[in-house]
Scaffold this active site. Sequence first.
Site, PDB file in Angstrom:
ATOM      1  N   HIS A  24       0.819  -1.209   0.000  1.00  0.00           N
ATOM      2  CA  HIS A  24       0.000   0.000   0.000  1.00  0.00           C
ATOM      3  C   HIS A  24       0.859   1.268   0.000  1.00  0.00           C
ATOM      4  O   HIS A  24       0.937   1.973  -1.002  1.00  0.00           O
ATOM      5  CB  HIS A  24      -0.946  -0.026   1.205  1.00  0.00           C
ATOM      6  N   ASN A  60      -6.351  -0.713  -1.034  1.00  0.00           N
ATOM      7  CA  ASN A  60      -6.778   0.286  -0.051  1.00  0.00           C
ATOM      8  C   ASN A  60      -8.206   0.097   0.424  1.00  0.00           C
ATOM      9  O   ASN A  60      -8.462   0.042   1.621  1.00  0.00           O
ATOM     10  CB  ASN A  60      -6.621   1.698  -0.618  1.00  0.00           C
ATOM     11  N   HIS A 101      -3.924   0.854  -6.424  1.00  0.00           N
ATOM     12  CA  HIS A 101      -4.206   1.469  -5.123  1.00  0.00           C
ATOM     13  C   HIS A 101      -5.599   1.092  -4.624  1.00  0.00           C
ATOM     14  O   HIS A 101      -5.776   0.786  -3.443  1.00  0.00           O
ATOM     15  CB  HIS A 101      -4.081   2.986  -5.207  1.00  0.00           C
ATOM     16  N   HIS A 158       1.506   4.945  -2.804  1.00  0.00           N
ATOM     17  CA  HIS A 158       1.661   6.333  -2.326  1.00  0.00           C
ATOM     18  C   HIS A 158       3.059   6.895  -2.593  1.00  0.00           C
ATOM     19  O   HIS A 158       3.217   7.937  -3.224  1.00  0.00           O
ATOM     20  CB  HIS A 158       1.373   6.394  -0.827  1.00  0.00           C
ATOM     21  N   ILE A 185      -6.466   8.880  -1.042  1.00  0.00           N
ATOM     22  CA  ILE A 185      -6.772   8.707   0.374  1.00  0.00           C
ATOM     23  C   ILE A 185      -5.859   7.630   0.930  1.00  0.00           C
ATOM     24  O   ILE A 185      -5.317   6.825   0.160  1.00  0.00           O
ATOM     25  CB  ILE A 185      -8.247   8.327   0.604  1.00  0.00           C
TER      26      ILE A 185
END
Length: 897
Positions: free
Chosen positions: A559, A754, A750, A564, A897
């Site tokens: 993740h 997520n 993602h 990110h 997010i």
Amino acid sequence: MMSEKVVEKELSKTKTRGTDKENHSRTTTTCMDMLRMIANLVLGENHEGKKTKVKGKVVLMKKSVLDFNDLGASVLDRAHELFGRHISIQFISATHADRRSSEKRMRGKLGKPAILEDWISTITPLEAGESTYEVIFEWDEEIGLPGAFFVKNLHHSEFYLKTLTLEDVPVHGQVHFVCNSWVYPAKRYTKDRIFFTNKAYLPGETPELLRPYREEEMVILRGNGAGELQEWDRVYDYALYNDLGDPDDDEEKIRPVIGGSSEYPYPRRGRTGRPPTKSDPKTESRLSLIESFKIYVPRDERFGHLKKSDFLAYGLEAILKLLLPEFEALADDTLDEFDSFEDVLKLYNGGIKLPKGPLLDNVLENIPFQMFKELVRSDGEGLAKYSTPQVIEAEISAWNTDEEFAREMLAGVNPVSIQLLKDFPPTSKLDAGVYGNQNSSIRSHHIKEHLDGLEVEKVLEENRLFILDHHDSLMSYVKRINATSTKIYATRTLLLLQKDGTLKPIAIELSLPHPDDDKLGAINEVYTPAKDGVEAATWQLAKTYVAVNDSGVHQLISHWLNTHAVIEPFVIATNRQLSVLHPINKLLHPHFRDTMNINAAARNVLINSKGVLERTFFPGKYSIEMSSKIYKNWVFPNHALPVDLILRGMAVEDSNAPHGLRLLIEDYPYAVDGLEIWSAIKTWVEDYCKFYYKNDNMVKNDVELQSWWKELREEGHGDLKDEPWWPKMSSVQDVIDNCTIIIWVSSALHAAVNFGQYPYAGYPPNRPTLSRRLMPNTLEYDELIKDPKKFFLKTVTPQLQSLLSVSLIEILSRHASDEIYLGQRECPEWTMDAEPFQAFKKFGNKLKEIEKRIVDLNEDHERLKNRFGPVKMPYTLLYPSSEEGLTGMGIPNSVSI
């Protein structure tokens, strides 16, 4: 001037291509200048051409009710209007040169500034809404086709400029500008803000009169690399992860600088320029928790009004949920524990109601509408009540079965780690000179009775043995982690593919470093499935240690690192090196929305020293340091989904199979749905890129594109710049392949890792984040046999950390109310180019077809058991669209997010 109008009209219809057309453009400009000279001779030097009135419509959002730090903005802006301090717009011609300029390079002629009208009388909506203003231009025919405009804001506060539309420009008709940017007061800028028409141009094809403006805008965005950046700065620059520690506050908060060294390589993050700490000049000073929303990211990268409001509401709600059970626990005998599984379930059955009266009324009058909507739900749900996670919604105990344990490796929140086992016993790649023998101790006699009567060699030959291997990545940290209150193992889990397409775990190996010396190798224990007695209890514990490992690897690697962190350099480099006019900027820009903002927030409250992640996941203070070790093996092209599946042995190339790949586990939901999404993205990117790049030479000669790719490699991912695997950027296919990977990682990958966090891990026993003791010794066996459930709860994440973790992932698993999903754009008129516009429409239609296919597959759960499982939870994480909230589905365009 009629002949000039005809020329202009033809220019507006035709996008310039190549050197011949550039020469033609220059010739046309010269002809126009000659026409003007003739007109001046005939009509006089002061001849300005025919003037007319052209109406424009500006759509913007004022800074007003939703801004906590400047509630007087609206009043002050009105006062500025009364004193003649307006917002003005001035057009720049794309077809007529400014003959008065003293520069050698030609620039577009500037029109007469016009002001926004009726600012005072236009009421700002209570919600974050649009306001529309009329602007009337005294139109000079010598402006011709406007290619850009300056906007000057003489008000007190900033505003968000969305669009500008000219309704009836002489000869050209409607002209539309898509802006989507914050415009601060003019005193904050060294140059007035400029916006370009929403037509894409490669650098060499840009109208010559706009080129100086295009280049100057890029210089502004790069900044000068010095000083502390302020909220109005529009600077994109790089920095190391040197802002996670806080040595001035506590020695326990000292952390190494991550990035910029061979020991701790890492992607770069956005520079803030804050001063260093007093204790360590290499560490950047930190903001307090209260000031965390002020951390610098370029304002256009910040959350929009609605999302910011959502985020604050969810955060407040999470704090209440966390604190209420803790207050109640003060009277509990075991403050640090869940006493039973029933205790855990109380999280989803409790709740408090908002108090009635003046206090509530005062709060509701001073919070944003979206926060109000979240806090005062129409269903009357209390603030402190957690939503029931899907994993226990239909079947309360099915999460604990071997089948579900294995299924989640294919359809859970971390479906990207499982691999085909190619060699038995499993081997280690760790340096034997440092770590000794780290090869597996699992042997045939451990697993023979679980192989459906076959020999190990036979199931290997049939590609039926799989492994979840968390051994090598963790072993070098086990001793350090176990010196704290956390106790873990490095784990290997073997699984058998059964005839019905499901996986069955058949052995788990728990490994520790040798207590005397790492060079003496690992101490291994092998556990196999059992149904009764102490063997069944220890098997359940073995699965728990695997789940703990997988939770940490998922959060830190699958993740945080692989979506990110690795994407942020792409966001920065794109803004620094690709103009907003560049077609690749227009392609990628939606996939970078909010990424810098959420990453900055993570650095301040999640991945920092003593932050939420360190407090709740087993690596603790070694979390980001450990992820930097794994980043050493990051390979950008390997994150193309087909490449990843082949490398993990989950698929083989097969020209007769869909998408050219045959999955070794036919019912692998992440891969099945993922390949559909991947293929749709790639087709869209191919259609788009081939419109702008007709041949490979156009790619090689694109100076912005080449600078972008060079900076990504040498700056953004500079610690890996010398790796031989970096893809080229020398052909149209290179552009397509690289952009497809960027979009896939930012959107679908993602989403897959997520938005399943709360559905699966919102029930802490299913995915505990840490363990506090090792397998029971002889003295502890009686405790285990007497009450295995209580022994489990005393082993895994304690109550406080569980609540903190659940509160966090509930926020991170939600879709904001203003989310934009794959196949959607923030502005419908995002391009003036018809072919890319139609290709994008085709992409959206394809995604709708994929949605229907996913629904059909999930309904076939009698055959496709991995899509549903014993928990009766359909796989929807790669279902493209979603509503807002906690849905367990939907692919946002970006890591938002």
